[in-house]
Design a protein around this motif. Structure first.
Motif, short mmCIF file in Angstrom:
data_model
loop_
_atom_site.label_atom_id
_atom_site.label_comp_id
_atom_site.label_asym_id
_atom_site.label_seq_id
_atom_site.Cartn_x
_atom_site.Cartn_y
_atom_site.Cartn_z
N ILE A 25 0.83 -1.20 0.00
CA ILE A 25 0.00 0.00 0.00
C ILE A 25 0.87 1.25 0.00
CG2 ILE A 25 -1.65 1.35 1.37
CD1 ILE A 25 -2.81 -1.35 2.32
N VAL A 26 1.93 1.24 0.81
CA VAL A 26 2.82 2.40 0.89
C VAL A 26 3.53 2.61 -0.44
CG1 VAL A 26 4.90 3.30 1.99
CG2 VAL A 26 3.15 2.19 3.38
N ILE A 27 3.99 1.55 -1.08
CA ILE A 27 4.68 1.67 -2.37
C ILE A 27 3.74 2.26 -3.42
CG2 ILE A 27 5.69 0.36 -4.27
CD1 ILE A 27 6.93 -1.50 -2.20
N VAL A 28 2.50 1.78 -3.46
CA VAL A 28 1.52 2.32 -4.43
C VAL A 28 1.30 3.81 -4.18
CG1 VAL A 28 -0.89 2.25 -5.14
CG2 VAL A 28 0.37 0.12 -4.83
N CYS A 29 1.16 4.19 -2.90
CA CYS A 29 0.99 5.62 -2.58
C CYS A 29 2.21 6.43 -3.00
CB CYS A 29 0.75 5.78 -1.08
SG CYS A 29 -0.84 5.13 -0.49
N GLY A 30 3.41 5.86 -2.82
CA GLY A 30 4.62 6.56 -3.22
C GLY A 30 4.67 6.77 -4.72
#
Length: 328
Positions: A25-30
């Motif tokens: 989820i964090v990578i997608v947001c980044g």
């Protein structure tokens, strides 16, 4: 003919699955919010930034398995860094600096262990006091300013990388596998889990619970101080704010990955490292977007609340699956 309930719900809520989902989820947001997020330079910066917290996380997961939570880790990291830098300036010997930092870490660990184990002060309270005291010592020793401690050879060695990943961090991942194996498959690991689960029952079984917890306090503080000296070796200076917030990152990652502050849990060192990387990526996204970094503390606090809630959900899902009788 009997059949067992399928453990699909618990598998989806397992610590590693939760950690990987959080990271994804964090990578997608980044990727969505920061175009330069996936650049080699940015990933290298993030990987280098978690070197010291990752080292501390390895011993913190051992300590939490045994029921020991030390809130002074970040301050002890800063203390180890400033002691190393100061002694290096006086002696021009990195070895003397490391020895002095190690001695400071052992002294802090012994003090924490005496307060908690001998005087029965709750570990979070005892180490909260040390968090403030050690940070004050950092200011006194440094005089309120950065202390230079640049050694080109050591700095270059610690910055050696394979692509964007520092070699030191690769070593940390290998050690995380070793720590997981120790906790799960060795006699000492079994004793550690017993102490973290129920120290009264552990003592009745002949396990030296108090002695193990005292050692855990000492080892955690020692490694935190050494991690501080390594950080200074890499950057070449000890900043006054070195280590601030590290305890939140480390324990936030461990709580998300399934550990409990009261001791035990179902997490692992590897799942903890995954969560630590995800939390550092969140801070990185804020920097890339030019957002106020204090907002990351707000987000981290909400994440910790979510981690505790998730642990309750895990327990409620797991109990019926375990208790449900076989039917056929």
């Amino acid at each position: 003919m009997t059949s067992r309930p399928k453990p699909s719900a618990t598998a989806l809520l397992s610590p590693m699955a939760t950690s990987l989902a959080f990271l994804a989820i964090v990578i997608v947001c980044g990727i969505v919010f920061a175009p330069s997020f996936l650049s080699v330079a940015n990933l290298a910066s993030v990987s280098s930034g978690i070197m010291a917290p990752a080292i501390i996380l390895l011993v913190a997961c051992l300590a939490m398995t045994g029921g020991v939570a030390d809130l002074s880790l970040g301050s002890v990291l800063g203390l180890g860094g400033v002691v190393y830098a100061t002694v290096l300036q006086l002696s021009e010997s990195p070895l003397a600096g490391v020895a002095a930092a190690a001695a400071a870490g052992v002294a802090v660990g012994l003090f924490n262990s005496v307060l908690s184990v001998r005087f029965h002060i709750w570990p979070l309270i005892a180490t909260l006091g040390m968090l403030v005291a050690a940070r004050g010592l950092v200011s006194v020793i440094s005089g309120g300013s950065s202390v230079a401690a640049y050694t080109p050879e050591l700095s270059a060695a610690l910055k050696t990388a394979i692509g964007p990943v520092p070699v030191v961090l690769v070593g940390v991942v290998v050690l995380a596998v070793l720590v997981g194996w120790i906790i799960r498959y060795t006699r000492w690991g079994n004793h550690l889990r017993a102490v973290g689960g129920d120290d009264v029952a552990a003592r009745r079984a002949g396990i030296p619970a108090n002695r193990m917890r005292m050692w855990l306090f000492v080892v955690v503080a020692l490694v935190a101080a050494l991690a501080g000296s390594l950080q200074v070796m890499r950057t070449g200076a000890s900043a006054v704010n070195l280590g601030e917030g590290v305890e939140l990152l480390v324990y936030g990652a461990l709580l998300i990955s399934g550990y409990r502050l009261a001791g035990g849990g179902r997490g692992s060192a590897l799942s903890g490292l995954v969560c630590l990387f995800a939390l550092e990526l969140i801070r990185n996204i804020f920097r890339l977007r030019g957002l106020p970094l204090p907002l990351t503390d707000v987000l981290l606090g909400l994440t910790l609340i979510g981690a505790v809630s998730l642990d309750l959900v895990r327990g409620r899902v797991r109990r019926p699956l375990i208790a449900q009788p076989a039917t056929g």
